[in-house]
Write a protein that holds these residues in place. Structure first.
Motif, short mmCIF file in Angstrom:
data_model
loop_
_atom_site.label_atom_id
_atom_site.label_comp_id
_atom_site.label_asym_id
_atom_site.label_seq_id
_atom_site.Cartn_x
_atom_site.Cartn_y
_atom_site.Cartn_z
N MET A 1 -49.19 -82.78 77.64
CA MET A 1 -48.86 -83.94 78.43
C MET A 1 -47.37 -84.24 78.24
O MET A 1 -46.86 -84.23 77.13
CB MET A 1 -49.71 -85.14 77.98
CG MET A 1 -49.27 -86.45 78.61
SD MET A 1 -50.32 -87.84 78.17
CE MET A 1 -51.46 -87.78 79.52
N SER A 2 -46.70 -84.49 79.35
CA SER A 2 -45.29 -84.82 79.31
C SER A 2 -45.09 -86.14 78.57
O SER A 2 -45.91 -87.06 78.65
CB SER A 2 -44.75 -84.94 80.74
OG SER A 2 -43.47 -85.51 80.74
N ARG A 3 -43.99 -86.24 77.88
CA ARG A 3 -43.73 -87.46 77.10
C ARG A 3 -43.21 -88.60 77.96
O ARG A 3 -43.34 -89.76 77.59
CB ARG A 3 -42.76 -87.15 75.96
CG ARG A 3 -43.44 -86.39 74.86
CD ARG A 3 -42.55 -86.32 73.64
NE ARG A 3 -43.34 -85.87 72.52
CZ ARG A 3 -42.95 -84.92 71.70
NH1 ARG A 3 -41.79 -84.33 71.86
NH2 ARG A 3 -43.72 -84.57 70.69
N LEU A 4 -42.61 -88.29 79.12
CA LEU A 4 -42.05 -89.36 79.96
C LEU A 4 -43.11 -90.38 80.38
O LEU A 4 -42.90 -91.58 80.22
CB LEU A 4 -41.33 -88.79 81.17
CG LEU A 4 -40.72 -89.85 82.11
CD1 LEU A 4 -39.70 -90.70 81.37
CD2 LEU A 4 -40.11 -89.18 83.33
N PRO A 5 -44.28 -89.96 80.92
CA PRO A 5 -45.28 -90.98 81.27
C PRO A 5 -45.76 -91.79 80.06
O PRO A 5 -46.05 -92.97 80.19
CB PRO A 5 -46.44 -90.17 81.86
CG PRO A 5 -45.87 -88.84 82.21
CD PRO A 5 -44.69 -88.63 81.31
N LEU A 47 -46.97 -90.09 71.68
CA LEU A 47 -45.58 -89.62 71.73
C LEU A 47 -45.29 -88.65 70.59
O LEU A 47 -44.62 -87.64 70.77
CB LEU A 47 -44.61 -90.80 71.67
CG LEU A 47 -44.32 -91.49 72.98
CD1 LEU A 47 -43.50 -92.76 72.74
CD2 LEU A 47 -43.61 -90.58 73.96
N PRO A 50 -48.25 -85.08 71.15
CA PRO A 50 -48.57 -85.03 72.58
C PRO A 50 -49.92 -84.37 72.91
O PRO A 50 -50.53 -84.71 73.91
CB PRO A 50 -47.43 -84.22 73.20
CG PRO A 50 -46.37 -84.15 72.18
CD PRO A 50 -46.98 -84.43 70.85
N ARG A 110 -56.72 -90.04 82.83
CA ARG A 110 -55.49 -89.34 83.26
C ARG A 110 -55.63 -87.84 83.02
O ARG A 110 -55.23 -87.02 83.86
CB ARG A 110 -54.30 -89.89 82.49
CG ARG A 110 -53.02 -89.10 82.62
CD ARG A 110 -52.11 -89.71 83.64
NE ARG A 110 -50.77 -89.18 83.50
CZ ARG A 110 -50.24 -88.33 84.37
NH1 ARG A 110 -50.91 -87.93 85.40
NH2 ARG A 110 -49.02 -87.89 84.19
N ARG A 114 -55.64 -84.81 86.03
CA ARG A 114 -54.51 -83.89 86.05
C ARG A 114 -54.98 -82.54 86.57
O ARG A 114 -55.96 -82.00 86.08
CB ARG A 114 -53.93 -83.76 84.64
CG ARG A 114 -52.62 -83.02 84.60
CD ARG A 114 -52.01 -83.07 83.22
NE ARG A 114 -52.95 -82.49 82.26
CZ ARG A 114 -52.77 -82.53 80.96
NH1 ARG A 114 -51.76 -83.17 80.46
NH2 ARG A 114 -53.64 -81.98 80.14
#
Length: 120
Positions: A1-5, A47, A50, A110, A114
């Motif tokens: 999972m990307s850290r930005l979201p 975070l 991840p 989520r 995905r």
């Protein structure tokens, strides 16, 4: 999972927590704040790790929230009281669990939504 979201979710959680305190007073603000406190810890766990499974992040966040609450049975240093609190309140334990469950549900949903990444 990307850290930005996840970072955006953490920032939104802080904004919601501050907003709840500014807009309401009393039990609504207090217990919403407790739940959001655990949601913030949840986002910080994701975070740092991840790939953590949602149930593990929920147990970790709720467990840390409970540990902090139980630590309030003893003297919390004055410098840490704004973040960790100072007075043990048993109903807080329920609201921490609510926050952990809500974060778990959102995270699990989520992950289910995905799209699968094709290998190759």
């Amino acid at each position: 999972m990307s850290r930005l979201p996840v970072f955006l979710a953490a920032a939104l959680t802080v904004v919601l927590g501050v907003g709840v305190r500014l807009l309401w007073d009393g039990p609504v603000a207090k217990y919403a704040g407790d739940a959001l406190y655990t949601v913030l810890i949840y986002t910080l766990v994701v975070l740092v790790l991840p790939g953590v499974r949602p149930w593990a992040a929920a147990l970790t966040a709720t467990g840390l929230s409970w540990a902090i609450e139980f630590a309030q049975l003893w003297e919390i240093p004055a410098l840490l009281r704004p973040v960790l609190g100072s007075t043990f309140n048993p109903p807080d334990l329920l609201w921490y669990a609510v926050g952990g469950a809500a974060a778990w549900a959102a995270h699990a949903r989520r992950l289910r939504r995905r799209p699968a990444v094709p290998e190759g």
